[in-house]
Design a protein around this motif. Structure first.
Motif, PDB file in Angstrom:
ATOM      1  N   ASN A  94      57.736  31.500  49.388  1.00  0.00           N
ATOM      2  CA  ASN A  94      58.345  31.602  49.453  1.00  0.00           C
ATOM      3  C   ASN A  94      58.749  32.856  49.868  1.00  0.00           C
ATOM      4  O   ASN A  94      60.087  33.293  49.719  1.00  0.00           O
ATOM      5  CB  ASN A  94      59.316  31.737  47.938  1.00  0.00           C
ATOM      6  N   LEU A  95      58.329  33.178  50.276  1.00  0.00           N
ATOM      7  CA  LEU A  95      58.262  35.037  50.562  1.00  0.00           C
ATOM      8  C   LEU A  95      57.492  34.978  52.348  1.00  0.00           C
ATOM      9  O   LEU A  95      56.712  34.190  52.485  1.00  0.00           O
ATOM     10  CB  LEU A  95      57.489  35.973  49.621  1.00  0.00           C
ATOM     11  N   ALA A  96      58.101  36.333  51.874  1.00  0.00           N
ATOM     12  CA  ALA A  96      57.617  36.811  53.541  1.00  0.00           C
ATOM     13  C   ALA A  96      56.703  38.093  53.427  1.00  0.00           C
ATOM     14  O   ALA A  96      57.402  38.934  54.034  1.00  0.00           O
ATOM     15  CB  ALA A  96      58.029  36.324  54.741  1.00  0.00           C
ATOM     16  N   CYS A  97      55.312  38.468  52.842  1.00  0.00           N
ATOM     17  CA  CYS A  97      55.177  39.153  51.898  1.00  0.00           C
ATOM     18  C   CYS A  97      54.572  40.486  53.067  1.00  0.00           C
ATOM     19  O   CYS A  97      53.502  40.014  54.397  1.00  0.00           O
ATOM     20  CB  CYS A  97      53.826  39.282  50.903  1.00  0.00           C
ATOM     21  N   ASP A 114      50.502  43.587  43.001  1.00  0.00           N
ATOM     22  CA  ASP A 114      49.824  44.502  43.931  1.00  0.00           C
ATOM     23  C   ASP A 114      50.875  45.836  43.443  1.00  0.00           C
ATOM     24  O   ASP A 114      51.119  46.511  44.323  1.00  0.00           O
ATOM     25  CB  ASP A 114      50.426  43.794  45.417  1.00  0.00           C
ATOM     26  N   GLY A 115      50.619  45.890  42.006  1.00  0.00           N
ATOM     27  CA  GLY A 115      51.267  47.410  41.760  1.00  0.00           C
ATOM     28  C   GLY A 115      52.599  47.581  40.852  1.00  0.00           C
ATOM     29  O   GLY A 115      53.126  46.333  40.375  1.00  0.00           O
ATOM     30  N   LEU A 116      52.721  48.719  40.626  1.00  0.00           N
ATOM     31  CA  LEU A 116      54.494  48.090  39.825  1.00  0.00           C
ATOM     32  C   LEU A 116      55.605  48.219  40.558  1.00  0.00           C
ATOM     33  O   LEU A 116      55.230  47.969  41.578  1.00  0.00           O
ATOM     34  CB  LEU A 116      54.510  49.858  38.911  1.00  0.00           C
ATOM     35  N   HIS A 117      56.416  48.315  39.732  1.00  0.00           N
ATOM     36  CA  HIS A 117      58.042  47.483  40.397  1.00  0.00           C
ATOM     37  C   HIS A 117      58.226  47.637  41.368  1.00  0.00           C
ATOM     38  O   HIS A 117      58.241  46.406  42.571  1.00  0.00           O
ATOM     39  CB  HIS A 117      59.057  47.833  39.377  1.00  0.00           C
ATOM     40  N   ALA A 118      57.825  48.990  42.015  1.00  0.00           N
ATOM     41  CA  ALA A 118      58.383  49.812  43.610  1.00  0.00           C
ATOM     42  C   ALA A 118      58.167  48.842  44.528  1.00  0.00           C
ATOM     43  O   ALA A 118      57.948  48.882  45.589  1.00  0.00           O
ATOM     44  CB  ALA A 118      58.759  51.067  43.136  1.00  0.00           C
ATOM     45  N   ALA A 119      56.196  49.114  44.243  1.00  0.00           N
ATOM     46  CA  ALA A 119      55.344  49.239  45.005  1.00  0.00           C
ATOM     47  C   ALA A 119      55.185  47.651  45.564  1.00  0.00           C
ATOM     48  O   ALA A 119      54.988  46.278  46.375  1.00  0.00           O
ATOM     49  CB  ALA A 119      53.918  49.082  45.025  1.00  0.00           C
ATOM     50  N   HIS A 120      55.182  46.732  44.464  1.00  0.00           N
ATOM     51  CA  HIS A 120      55.216  45.437  44.606  1.00  0.00           C
ATOM     52  C   HIS A 120      56.360  44.491  44.981  1.00  0.00           C
ATOM     53  O   HIS A 120      56.248  43.875  45.635  1.00  0.00           O
ATOM     54  CB  HIS A 120      55.151  44.226  43.140  1.00  0.00           C
ATOM     55  N   ASP A 121      57.564  44.830  44.663  1.00  0.00           N
ATOM     56  CA  ASP A 121      58.141  44.711  45.287  1.00  0.00           C
ATOM     57  C   ASP A 121      59.017  44.406  46.418  1.00  0.00           C
ATOM     58  O   ASP A 121      59.242  43.487  47.331  1.00  0.00           O
ATOM     59  CB  ASP A 121      60.039  44.940  44.339  1.00  0.00           C
ATOM     60  N   ALA A 122      58.829  45.721  47.264  1.00  0.00           N
ATOM     61  CA  ALA A 122      58.502  46.604  48.622  1.00  0.00           C
ATOM     62  C   ALA A 122      57.646  45.769  49.248  1.00  0.00           C
ATOM     63  O   ALA A 122      58.197  45.199  50.364  1.00  0.00           O
ATOM     64  CB  ALA A 122      58.048  47.818  48.444  1.00  0.00           C
ATOM     65  N   ARG A 148      61.582  41.394  48.139  1.00  0.00           N
ATOM     66  CA  ARG A 148      61.882  41.040  46.836  1.00  0.00           C
ATOM     67  C   ARG A 148      61.960  41.336  46.153  1.00  0.00           C
ATOM     68  O   ARG A 148      61.245  41.720  44.933  1.00  0.00           O
ATOM     69  CB  ARG A 148      61.515  38.983  46.771  1.00  0.00           C
ATOM     70  N   PRO A 149      63.794  41.783  45.523  1.00  0.00           N
ATOM     71  CA  PRO A 149      63.770  42.833  44.955  1.00  0.00           C
ATOM     72  C   PRO A 149      63.810  41.790  43.239  1.00  0.00           C
ATOM     73  O   PRO A 149      63.795  40.747  43.304  1.00  0.00           O
ATOM     74  CB  PRO A 149      65.703  43.101  44.167  1.00  0.00           C
ATOM     75  N   GLY A 150      62.724  42.719  42.147  1.00  0.00           N
ATOM     76  CA  GLY A 150      62.374  41.319  40.649  1.00  0.00           C
ATOM     77  C   GLY A 150      61.849  40.294  41.456  1.00  0.00           C
ATOM     78  O   GLY A 150      61.116  39.719  40.332  1.00  0.00           O
ATOM     79  N   ALA A 151      60.629  40.460  42.788  1.00  0.00           N
ATOM     80  CA  ALA A 151      59.101  39.907  42.759  1.00  0.00           C
ATOM     81  C   ALA A 151      58.000  40.111  41.190  1.00  0.00           C
ATOM     82  O   ALA A 151      57.814  39.393  40.483  1.00  0.00           O
ATOM     83  CB  ALA A 151      58.966  39.931  43.288  1.00  0.00           C
TER      84      ALA A 151
END
Length: 351
Positions: free
Chosen positions: A20-23, A114-122, A126-129
């Motif tokens: 569902n993602l393309a990390c 994979d990190g806090l909100h900014a790093a993980h979501d980037a 996906r915002p809110g991931a």
């Protein structure tokens, strides 16, 4: 070769590349548009054969395994053969009907953070991931499912590892696995300059040791790095010590990790291992028909590669800290000359 923290011979099944993602750091380049998927009969047959060979653990990842329609059958089949099962997920689909019921039948579930909100979501695109992943952890802990966190570490998020550990513990994880992001899949294109250098590896290794001490009563902390002196002393970690009479031993005694990929290719060590070393592609004959031809030729290739890596460690060449699986994987894509020198290149075989 040691298959991981649990030490049990492991069948690592990648039943689908769909996600569902393309990390940005995905080692398998999975995405919502990826179509590779193992037919259930092949996946279930691989589990049955692996269990008969002595593999004691089934690790399921992807892609996103929660998108595989027959995930519950994989878990139940493994349990029927006495195998423990573990699933790695991004956590965003655990709220779907029936998913928690399947995960309750697993021995462990790991959520990638994979990190806090900014790093993980980037990284996830996906915002809110991260909020979704933490909610998944909470729901699984409430359901009594043994949970852990897997963190892929690069320069992009290495400064947040301590915060990830605190977050994992606060949300009930019993283990934190720190995995160094390697130059494979989508990470090769997106994170080349962000991969950890030698100093970064040393800092991560020391951070992991400190975190292990800090959380020793409440959460295990592992980092998949080994000092080259350990490899020099234990060549079996990189298949540098050939097993005597390998053809007479069970596959689980010869290969600590057996990997089945979504397109049916079977590899030693890890996903995407060099084609020169693969067992072949699963078909109607299943895993059984692949073993005998491979152990008489492919295993010789693998041990030659392992001895090359072991010799480098013994001579103190290269990085002082490395992930043995990733180091072998990288070498497997650049060792054609070595194989030709010892007469083991595939093109010389008579099929």
């Amino acid at each position: 070769m040691h298959p991981g923290p649990g030490g049990a011979p492991t069948l690592h099944l990648h039943p689908t590349r769909r996600c569902n993602l393309a990390c940005g750091h995905c080692y398998s380049s999975s995405s919502p548009y990826a179509a590779d998927r193992l037919e259930p009969a092949l996946a279930l047959g691989a589990i049955r054969q692996a269990a008969q060979w002595g593999y004691r653990r089934l690790a399921i990842s992807g892609g996103e395994p929660l998108l595989y329609p027959w995930l519950g059958e994989l878990v139940d089949t493994a349990a029927g053969f006495g195998m423990q099962s573990g699933v790695v997920t991004n956590g965003l689909l655990t709220g779907r009907p029936g998913v928690l019921d399947i995960l309750k039948r697993c021995d462990s579930v790991a959520v990638s953070i994979d990190g806090l909100h900014a790093a993980h979501d980037a990284l996830r695109g996906r915002p809110g991931a991260l909020s979704g992943a933490l909610a998944a952890l909470d729901s699984m802990v409430d359901a009594g499912i043994p949970t852990s966190v897997v963190c892929g570490v690069s320069r992009f998020n290495v400064d947040e590892v301590e915060h990830v550990a605190a977050m994992a513990r606060a949300h009930g994880a019993s283990m934190l696995q720190l995995h160094v992001v390697a130059s494979s899949g989508r990470a090769r294109d997106n994170l080349g300059a962000q991969l950890l250098d030698e100093r970064g590896l040393q800092e991560l290794y020391m951070t992991a040791r400190l975190l292990a001490c800090l959380y020793h009563e409440t959460m295990q902390v592992h980092v998949d790095l080994v000092h080259r002196d350990v490899i020099a002393a234990l060549p079996g970690l990189v298949y540098g010590a050939p097993v005597e009479h390998a053809a007479l031993r069970s596959p689980a005694e010869v290969l600590g990790m057996l990997v089945v990929e979504p397109d049916g290719n079977v590899n030693p060590v890890c996903f995407g291992f060099g084609a020169e070393y693969g067992l072949g592609r699963i078909g109607s004959g299943g895993l059984a028909r692949l073993w005998s031809p491979w152990v008489t030729r492919g295993y010789v290739r693998l041990t030659a590669l392992g001895r090359q890596l072991w010799e480098q460690a013994r001579r103190h060449e290269g990085a002082r800290l490395l992930n043995p699986s990733d180091a072998l994987n990288q070498a497997s894509h650049t060792s054609r000359v070595v194989l030709e020198q010892i007469g083991l290149a595939k093109r010389e075989e008579v099929v």
